[in-house]
Design a protein around this motif. Structure first.
Motif, mmCIF file in Angstrom:
data_model
loop_
_atom_site.group_PDB
_atom_site.id
_atom_site.type_symbol
_atom_site.label_atom_id
_atom_site.label_comp_id
_atom_site.label_asym_id
_atom_site.label_seq_id
_atom_site.Cartn_x
_atom_site.Cartn_y
_atom_site.Cartn_z
ATOM 1 N N PRO A 11 -9.525 -4.305 4.265
ATOM 2 C CA PRO A 11 -10.765 -4.516 4.030
ATOM 3 C C PRO A 11 -11.461 -5.162 5.272
ATOM 4 O O PRO A 11 -12.515 -5.306 5.396
ATOM 5 C CB PRO A 11 -10.810 -5.552 3.026
ATOM 6 N N VAL A 12 -10.522 -5.493 6.021
ATOM 7 C CA VAL A 12 -10.920 -6.214 7.497
ATOM 8 C C VAL A 12 -11.241 -5.281 8.582
ATOM 9 O O VAL A 12 -12.226 -4.956 9.087
ATOM 10 C CB VAL A 12 -9.654 -7.224 7.850
ATOM 11 N N CYS A 13 -10.249 -4.343 8.806
ATOM 12 C CA CYS A 13 -10.302 -3.647 9.907
ATOM 13 C C CYS A 13 -10.441 -2.089 9.608
ATOM 14 O O CYS A 13 -10.396 -1.209 10.531
ATOM 15 C CB CYS A 13 -8.875 -3.830 10.895
ATOM 16 N N GLY A 14 -10.120 -1.354 8.222
ATOM 17 C CA GLY A 14 -10.222 -0.158 7.902
ATOM 18 C C GLY A 14 -8.807 0.357 8.119
ATOM 19 O O GLY A 14 -8.783 1.630 7.984
ATOM 20 N N GLY A 15 -7.902 -0.201 8.723
ATOM 21 C CA GLY A 15 -6.516 0.625 8.888
ATOM 22 C C GLY A 15 -6.118 0.959 7.777
ATOM 23 O O GLY A 15 -6.228 0.520 6.588
ATOM 24 N N SER A 16 -5.014 1.999 7.684
ATOM 25 C CA SER A 16 -4.196 2.315 6.585
ATOM 26 C C SER A 16 -2.899 2.219 6.496
ATOM 27 O O SER A 16 -2.149 2.884 5.873
ATOM 28 C CB SER A 16 -4.911 4.015 6.555
ATOM 29 N N GLN A 17 -2.389 1.660 7.575
ATOM 30 C CA GLN A 17 -0.765 1.605 7.828
ATOM 31 C C GLN A 17 -0.618 0.046 7.502
ATOM 32 O O GLN A 17 -0.803 -0.815 7.972
ATOM 33 C CB GLN A 17 -0.526 1.922 9.243
ATOM 34 N N PHE A 18 0.407 0.051 6.429
ATOM 35 C CA PHE A 18 1.042 -1.180 6.151
ATOM 36 C C PHE A 18 2.520 -1.278 6.237
ATOM 37 O O PHE A 18 2.999 -0.449 6.025
ATOM 38 C CB PHE A 18 0.747 -1.638 4.641
ATOM 39 N N ARG A 19 3.056 -2.513 6.452
ATOM 40 C CA ARG A 19 4.497 -2.652 6.511
ATOM 41 C C ARG A 19 4.801 -3.871 5.496
ATOM 42 O O ARG A 19 3.969 -4.886 5.156
ATOM 43 C CB ARG A 19 4.964 -3.029 7.759
ATOM 44 N N ALA A 20 6.057 -3.655 4.983
ATOM 45 C CA ALA A 20 6.386 -4.529 3.853
ATOM 46 C C ALA A 20 6.565 -6.102 4.471
ATOM 47 O O ALA A 20 6.879 -6.166 5.590
ATOM 48 C CB ALA A 20 8.013 -4.297 3.468
ATOM 49 N N PHE A 21 6.038 -7.117 3.947
ATOM 50 C CA PHE A 21 6.003 -8.603 4.435
ATOM 51 C C PHE A 21 6.705 -9.488 3.548
ATOM 52 O O PHE A 21 7.467 -10.462 3.977
ATOM 53 C CB PHE A 21 4.465 -8.922 4.395
ATOM 54 N N GLY A 22 6.634 -9.559 2.133
ATOM 55 C CA GLY A 22 7.319 -10.652 1.379
ATOM 56 C C GLY A 22 7.474 -10.095 0.027
ATOM 57 O O GLY A 22 6.865 -9.008 -0.483
ATOM 58 N N GLU A 23 8.234 -10.735 -0.825
ATOM 59 C CA GLU A 23 8.760 -10.239 -1.973
ATOM 60 C C GLU A 23 9.031 -11.670 -2.790
ATOM 61 O O GLU A 23 9.384 -12.602 -2.376
ATOM 62 C CB GLU A 23 9.883 -9.458 -2.347
ATOM 63 N N ALA A 24 8.353 -11.503 -4.139
ATOM 64 C CA ALA A 24 8.562 -12.912 -5.100
ATOM 65 C C ALA A 24 9.631 -12.360 -6.259
ATOM 66 O O ALA A 24 9.422 -11.214 -6.420
ATOM 67 C CB ALA A 24 7.287 -13.225 -5.470
ATOM 68 N N PRO A 25 10.407 -13.301 -6.792
ATOM 69 C CA PRO A 25 10.785 -13.299 -8.025
ATOM 70 C C PRO A 25 10.332 -12.727 -8.860
ATOM 71 O O PRO A 25 8.942 -13.190 -9.106
ATOM 72 C CB PRO A 25 11.852 -14.347 -8.532
ATOM 73 N N TRP A 26 10.514 -11.678 -9.968
ATOM 74 C CA TRP A 26 9.620 -11.143 -10.954
ATOM 75 C C TRP A 26 9.434 -12.213 -12.351
ATOM 76 O O TRP A 26 10.564 -12.070 -13.053
ATOM 77 C CB TRP A 26 9.695 -9.710 -11.339
ATOM 78 N N ARG A 27 8.760 -12.776 -12.475
ATOM 79 C CA ARG A 27 8.304 -13.784 -13.563
ATOM 80 C C ARG A 27 7.246 -13.463 -14.380
ATOM 81 O O ARG A 27 6.148 -14.440 -14.057
ATOM 82 C CB ARG A 27 8.767 -15.086 -13.186
ATOM 83 N N PRO A 28 6.974 -12.513 -15.219
ATOM 84 C CA PRO A 28 5.981 -12.310 -15.897
ATOM 85 C C PRO A 28 5.247 -13.569 -16.436
ATOM 86 O O PRO A 28 6.299 -14.397 -16.981
ATOM 87 C CB PRO A 28 6.099 -11.282 -16.966
#
Ligand SMILES: [Zn+2]
Length: 290
Positions: A11-28
């Motif tokens: 939504p800032v630059c219109g780019g379409s390429q992303f790389r993994a950055f972070g992960e959280a433990p899954w706690r619904p």
């Protein structure tokens, strides 16, 4: 999460390429688990993002129902914080611009109405919009003028003098549209005031390095509620694109009242590094409408 929405365009630059950055433990019932970063501009985003239905259920349910349930306490705490810290910080940032009470101040995502109450104390006529029925009812019980709704288009053309979104931008699905609507709520020469989380802190960079050394994915930056996380540069770019002719952004960190000595030493080191690098936990920004 299973029926999540994949972000295909930054939504800032219109780019379409992303790389993994972070992960959280899954706690619904948490909303998000993974973060990516735009390869072009560096925006950090939850990827995939929770569906509209999952977000509505979360903010209607767990968010105000259990996580932030104590309405009276939160209202007073927020009001006092804005009276002593938040509003003085905004006033210092917009110094020299034509913004002062009396006038109309809008708060989008006003929660239990703490900021609106602080604005009323300071001589403003406050108007709020907030999606949670529970929070709206509480704010109205304090005599505040609040409508139920999910976005700043409720105030489009309101000709307000100032419009705030305090820790809201990082929860929305379309931050560029949100800011355009927020700017449209104020008169020409009026001001928008934003508080949000920042991507880069020394502590987070150290945590990222430690995770990489263990062969793990780095931790999620900020809360798993958040859809997007910004830098001063990215937020400036969005505010200019939203219709502002001048933008001022500051980075800051909170210093908790009580910290153990070793935590204080570690955090003290991190805060010193942050100041040197222009990093910190939070962003506060003002933009003046063209
Ligand atoms: Zn981008």
């Amino acid at each position: 999460m299973m029926d999540g929405v994949r972000v295909t365009t930054c939504p800032v630059c219109g780019g379409s390429q992303f790389r993994a950055f972070g992960e959280a433990p899954w706690r619904p019932p948490q909303l998000h688990r993974w973060q990516s970063r735009c390869r072009t501009c560096g925006l950090v985003l939850a990827q995939p993002q929770a569906s509209d239905a999952a977000m509505a259920a979360y903010y209607d349910g767990a968010f105000y129902g259990t996580l932030w349930a104590d309405a009276d306490h939160l209202h007073e705490e927020t009001r006092e914080w804005h009276r002593t810290r938040g509003l003085p910080h905004f006033q210092q940032l917009w110094n020299g611009w034509d913004v002062h009470p009396p006038g109309v101040a809008v708060d989008v995502g006003c929660g239990y109405g703490g900021l609106l109450a602080a604005l009323r104390d300071a001589g403003w006529t406050g108007r709020g919009v907030e999606p949670s029925a529970r929070a709206v009812a509480h704010a109205r019980a304090q005599g505040l003028d609040v409508v139920q709704g999910a976005d700043p288009s409720a105030f489009r053309g309101a000709n307000a003098d100032v419009a705030f979104a305090w820790h809201v931008l990082e929860h929305v699905r379309h931050p560029a549209d949100f800011l355009r609507d927020l700017v449209a709520a104020v008169r020409p020469g009026g001001v928008v005031g934003i508080g949000t989380d920042a991507i880069w802190t020394t502590q987070h960079v150290l945590q990222r390095a430690a995770a990489r050394l263990r062969g793990r994915m780095p931790p999620y930056r900020t809360s798993t509620d958040h859809t997007f996380v910004f830098t001063p540069q990215l937020l400036t770019r969005l505010l200019l694109a939203a219709g502002c002719d001048d933008v001022r952004v500051e980075v800051y960190s909170e210093r908790p009242a009580h910290e153990s000595w070793h935590w204080r030493a570690y955090k003290g080191f991190c805060r010193t590094m942050d100041r040197a690098l222009g990093w910190g936990e939070f962003l506060v920004a003002v933009g003046r409408r063209r």
